[in-house]
Design an enzyme around this catalytic site. Structure first.
Site, PDB file in Angstrom:
ATOM      1  N   TYR A   3      -2.162  -1.248  11.535  1.00  0.00           N
ATOM      2  CA  TYR A   3      -2.452  -1.904   9.869  1.00  0.00           C
ATOM      3  C   TYR A   3      -1.140  -1.662   8.776  1.00  0.00           C
ATOM      4  O   TYR A   3      -1.045  -2.135   8.186  1.00  0.00           O
ATOM      5  CB  TYR A   3      -3.696  -1.357   9.230  1.00  0.00           C
ATOM      6  CG  TYR A   3      -4.287  -1.939   7.884  1.00  0.00           C
ATOM      7  CD1 TYR A   3      -4.671  -2.766   7.116  1.00  0.00           C
ATOM      8  CD2 TYR A   3      -3.238  -0.178   7.156  1.00  0.00           C
ATOM      9  CE1 TYR A   3      -4.786  -2.954   5.696  1.00  0.00           C
ATOM     10  CE2 TYR A   3      -3.936  -0.502   5.586  1.00  0.00           C
ATOM     11  CZ  TYR A   3      -4.562  -1.648   4.633  1.00  0.00           C
ATOM     12  OH  TYR A   3      -4.355  -1.597   3.385  1.00  0.00           O
ATOM     13  N   SER A  39       0.738  -1.186  -0.024  1.00  0.00           N
ATOM     14  CA  SER A  39      -0.052  -0.079  -0.213  1.00  0.00           C
ATOM     15  C   SER A  39       0.556   1.393  -0.172  1.00  0.00           C
ATOM     16  O   SER A  39       1.969   1.814   0.413  1.00  0.00           O
ATOM     17  CB  SER A  39      -1.008   0.457   1.221  1.00  0.00           C
ATOM     18  OG  SER A  39      -1.441   1.229   1.454  1.00  0.00           O
ATOM     19  N   ALA A  40       0.315   2.207  -0.581  1.00  0.00           N
ATOM     20  CA  ALA A  40       0.726   3.525  -0.487  1.00  0.00           C
ATOM     21  C   ALA A  40       1.226   4.070   0.858  1.00  0.00           C
ATOM     22  O   ALA A  40       2.037   5.549   1.414  1.00  0.00           O
ATOM     23  CB  ALA A  40       0.624   4.476  -1.461  1.00  0.00           C
ATOM     24  N   ASN A  47     -13.696   4.051   3.931  1.00  0.00           N
ATOM     25  CA  ASN A  47     -13.265   4.849   2.783  1.00  0.00           C
ATOM     26  C   ASN A  47     -14.491   6.106   2.110  1.00  0.00           C
ATOM     27  O   ASN A  47     -15.855   5.726   2.022  1.00  0.00           O
ATOM     28  CB  ASN A  47     -13.101   3.357   2.058  1.00  0.00           C
ATOM     29  CG  ASN A  47     -11.748   3.304   2.199  1.00  0.00           C
ATOM     30  OD1 ASN A  47     -11.997   1.580   2.493  1.00  0.00           O
ATOM     31  ND2 ASN A  47     -10.882   3.308   2.717  1.00  0.00           N
ATOM     32  N   LYS A  51       1.551  -4.131   7.146  1.00  0.00           N
ATOM     33  CA  LYS A  51       2.675  -3.559   5.357  1.00  0.00           C
ATOM     34  C   LYS A  51       3.960  -3.713   5.168  1.00  0.00           C
ATOM     35  O   LYS A  51       4.564  -4.380   4.171  1.00  0.00           O
ATOM     36  CB  LYS A  51       1.916  -2.488   4.571  1.00  0.00           C
ATOM     37  CG  LYS A  51      -0.086  -2.891   4.431  1.00  0.00           C
ATOM     38  CD  LYS A  51      -0.519  -3.742   3.602  1.00  0.00           C
ATOM     39  CE  LYS A  51      -1.802  -3.668   2.998  1.00  0.00           C
ATOM     40  NZ  LYS A  51      -2.416  -5.362   2.638  1.00  0.00           N
TER      41      LYS A  51
HETATM   42  C1  WQD Z   1      -9.436   9.024   0.926  1.00  0.00           C
HETATM   43  C2  WQD Z   1      -9.985  10.858   0.685  1.00  0.00           C
HETATM   44  C3  WQD Z   1     -10.320  11.484   3.555  1.00  0.00           C
HETATM   45  C4  WQD Z   1     -13.805   9.587   3.404  1.00  0.00           C
HETATM   46  C5  WQD Z   1      -7.033   4.766   3.471  1.00  0.00           C
HETATM   47  C6  WQD Z   1      -6.257   3.560   3.926  1.00  0.00           C
HETATM   48  C7  WQD Z   1      -5.147   2.991   3.486  1.00  0.00           C
HETATM   49  C8  WQD Z   1      -5.627   2.025   2.095  1.00  0.00           C
HETATM   50  C9  WQD Z   1      -7.109   2.204   1.626  1.00  0.00           C
HETATM   51  C10 WQD Z   1      -6.654  -0.172   3.005  1.00  0.00           C
HETATM   52  C11 WQD Z   1      -9.474  11.108   2.245  1.00  0.00           C
HETATM   53  C12 WQD Z   1     -11.198  11.851   2.600  1.00  0.00           C
HETATM   54  C13 WQD Z   1     -13.155  10.031   3.286  1.00  0.00           C
HETATM   55  C14 WQD Z   1     -14.993  10.785   4.247  1.00  0.00           C
HETATM   56  C15 WQD Z   1     -13.850  12.057   3.327  1.00  0.00           C
HETATM   57  N1  WQD Z   1      -6.309   1.082   3.033  1.00  0.00           N
HETATM   58  N2  WQD Z   1     -13.239  10.907   3.208  1.00  0.00           N
HETATM   59  N3  WQD Z   1     -15.201  11.412   3.977  1.00  0.00           N
HETATM   60  O1  WQD Z   1      -7.286   7.518   3.853  1.00  0.00           O
HETATM   61  O2  WQD Z   1      -6.724   8.140   1.379  1.00  0.00           O
HETATM   62  O3  WQD Z   1      -6.496   5.136   2.705  1.00  0.00           O
HETATM   63  O4  WQD Z   1      -7.853   3.681   2.596  1.00  0.00           O
HETATM   64  O5  WQD Z   1      -7.377  -0.792   2.852  1.00  0.00           O
HETATM   65  O6  WQD Z   1      -4.127   2.221   3.369  1.00  0.00           O
HETATM   66  O7  WQD Z   1      -5.188   4.688   4.563  1.00  0.00           O
HETATM   67  O8  WQD Z   1      -8.688   6.404   1.948  1.00  0.00           O
HETATM   68  O9  WQD Z   1     -11.080   6.449   1.285  1.00  0.00           O
HETATM   69  O10 WQD Z   1     -10.754   6.396   3.785  1.00  0.00           O
HETATM   70  O11 WQD Z   1      -9.486   8.584   2.175  1.00  0.00           O
HETATM   71  O12 WQD Z   1     -13.586  12.996   3.267  1.00  0.00           O
HETATM   72  O13 WQD Z   1     -16.430   9.672   4.797  1.00  0.00           O
HETATM   73  O14 WQD Z   1     -11.583  10.893   1.683  1.00  0.00           O
HETATM   74  O15 WQD Z   1     -10.340  12.000   4.439  1.00  0.00           O
HETATM   75  O16 WQD Z   1      -8.715  12.798   1.419  1.00  0.00           O
HETATM   76  P1  WQD Z   1      -7.169   7.519   2.453  1.00  0.00           P
HETATM   77  P2  WQD Z   1      -9.925   6.808   2.075  1.00  0.00           P
END
Ligand code: WQD
Length: 344
Positions: A154, A129-130, A203, A158
């Site tokens: 988590y 993961s990034a 997400n 990774k």
């Molecule tokens: C994306 C953007 C939130 C929900 C995470 C894990 C990573 C990977 C994928 C998974 C962010 C914003 C989100 C909401 C919002 N792992 N957001 N309102 O955090 O980049 O990555 O998921 O298995 O390891 O860290 O992804 O989709 O949660 O968020 O504003 O209700 O959307 O703040 O900027 P993230 P995300």
């Protein structure tokens, strides 16, 4: 005598979001695929969808990769040319509350997989993961960008699994690839497989589609005071089918013995930063609807901005993302509507 030249790939966690899409792409590229999953975090929807898309029952083994005997039995039954390991817990917040659950499961299962791969000479693809880059100083991030200390158990699993694979490759003459995914979103164009979050989605895209269909009242956009153009976070959203195809390229590179190094790492992203607000607006536009959203405080642990330099994957894997954000968001919406038809 008929001789089957097809290569066989094990997909652990093959009934999940990414695993199901990867299974479809591998099978369509001519690989025999065996799905193994303990179904702890999904139901049969994606497995059934995979079989419907491919028009056949796919081999499926219900098992837990923490169970050493079950892993041995699986590798005794099949001869795998490569395996892709997805079977893991993935909720960042839950991992902070219950780190042992994450360390026991995510590390234990991968250690069993590595031992079996070592014995059987199976190539290993690990789903990283990034998140390993943390909040990067320089963007876009290349594979040479430094890893940052993980901010959750988590994320730590990774990094640790990447290291397990690197060390085993070095010591035992194995071959391995780690793919570092940016933000996988969307669903298969057939709308037969997609993301099935349990409970309230963490997400962004599942939260958007569930809000649009009325399962959630309102999307909260976490932070509009970041030093970005519109104040919201920047991410590299990668279409799930594009991402799945990268696995076919990586498996092929391993089984055809085309690797430059026995352990390789590739970023899997588009190279295109998109803000939360841009994504929301694009969703509204392509699906011709209005989304109920409010700006809310920043979410703890979020990085401000990250996107990939996908150049290495393009040069070495011959892979690059092809689908546009609107196409991907239309697919995500079609999937949500399909789930509604299924009563899910
Ligand atoms: C994306 C953007 C939130 C929900 C995470 C894990 C990573 C990977 C994928 C998974 C962010 C914003 C989100 C909401 C919002 N792992 N957001 N309102 O955090 O980049 O990555 O998921 O298995 O390891 O860290 O992804 O989709 O949660 O968020 O504003 O209700 O959307 O703040 O900027 P993230 P995300």
């Amino acid at each position: 005598m008929a001789y089957n030249m097809k290569k066989t790939v094990l997909v652990s966690g093959g009934a999940g979001f990414i695993g199901s899409h990867v299974t479809v792409e591998l099978a369509q590229a001519g690989y025999d695929v065996v799905i193994a999953d303990n179904m702890s975090n999904c139901d049969e929807t994606n497995y059934k969808g995979v079989c419907a898309i491919l028009g056949k029952e796919m081999p499926f083994v219900k098992m837990d990769f923490c169970d050493t005997e079950a892993v041995d039995a699986l590798f005794a039954k099949y001869r795998f040319d490569a395996l892709i390991h997805f079977a893991a817990f993935k909720a960042v917040g839950e991992s902070v509350d219950d780190p042992l659950k994450y360390y026991t499961n995510n590390l234990g299962s991968f250690l069993n997989i590595l031992a079996a791969a070592r014995k059987s000479g199976t190539h290993v693809l690990f789903s990283s993961s990034a998140t390993v880059y943390g909040e990067p100083e320089k963007k876009p991030v290349t594979e040479q960008s430094p890893r940052q200390p993980a901010t959750s158990p988590y994320g730590n699993t990774k990094q640790m699994c990447e290291d397990f694979l690197r060390d085993c490759v070095k010591a035992y003459g194995m071959h391995g690839i780690a793919l570092r995914y940016f933000n996988p979103i969307g669903a298969h164009p057939s709308a037969l497989i997609g993301e099935l979050p349990r409970g309230i989605p963490n997400n962004l895209v599942p939260f958007i589609t569930q809000t649009a269909i009325g399962k959630r009242e309102c999307l909260r956009i976490f932070g509009n005071d970041y030093p970005t153009e519109d104040g919201t976070c920047l991410r590299d959203y990668i279409d799930i089918v594009d991402l799945a195809r990268a696995h076919v390229c990586a498996v092929t590179r391993m089984v055809e013995d085309k690797m430059d190094e026995p352990y390789e790492i590739f970023n899997i992203g588009t190279g295109r930063p998109v803000s939360v607000l841009e994504l929301v607006t694009a969703f509204e536009k392509v699906n011709n609807l209005k989304l109920n959203y409010v700006f809310a405080p920043r979410r703890a642990g979020d990085v401000m901005a990250i996107w990939a330099d996908p150049g290495l994957a393009e040069r070495k894997l011959g892979w690059k993302a092809t689908r546009t954000v609107p196409e991907t968001l239309a697919a995500a919406w079609a999937w949500e509507k399909h789930l509604q038809e299924l009563g899910l």
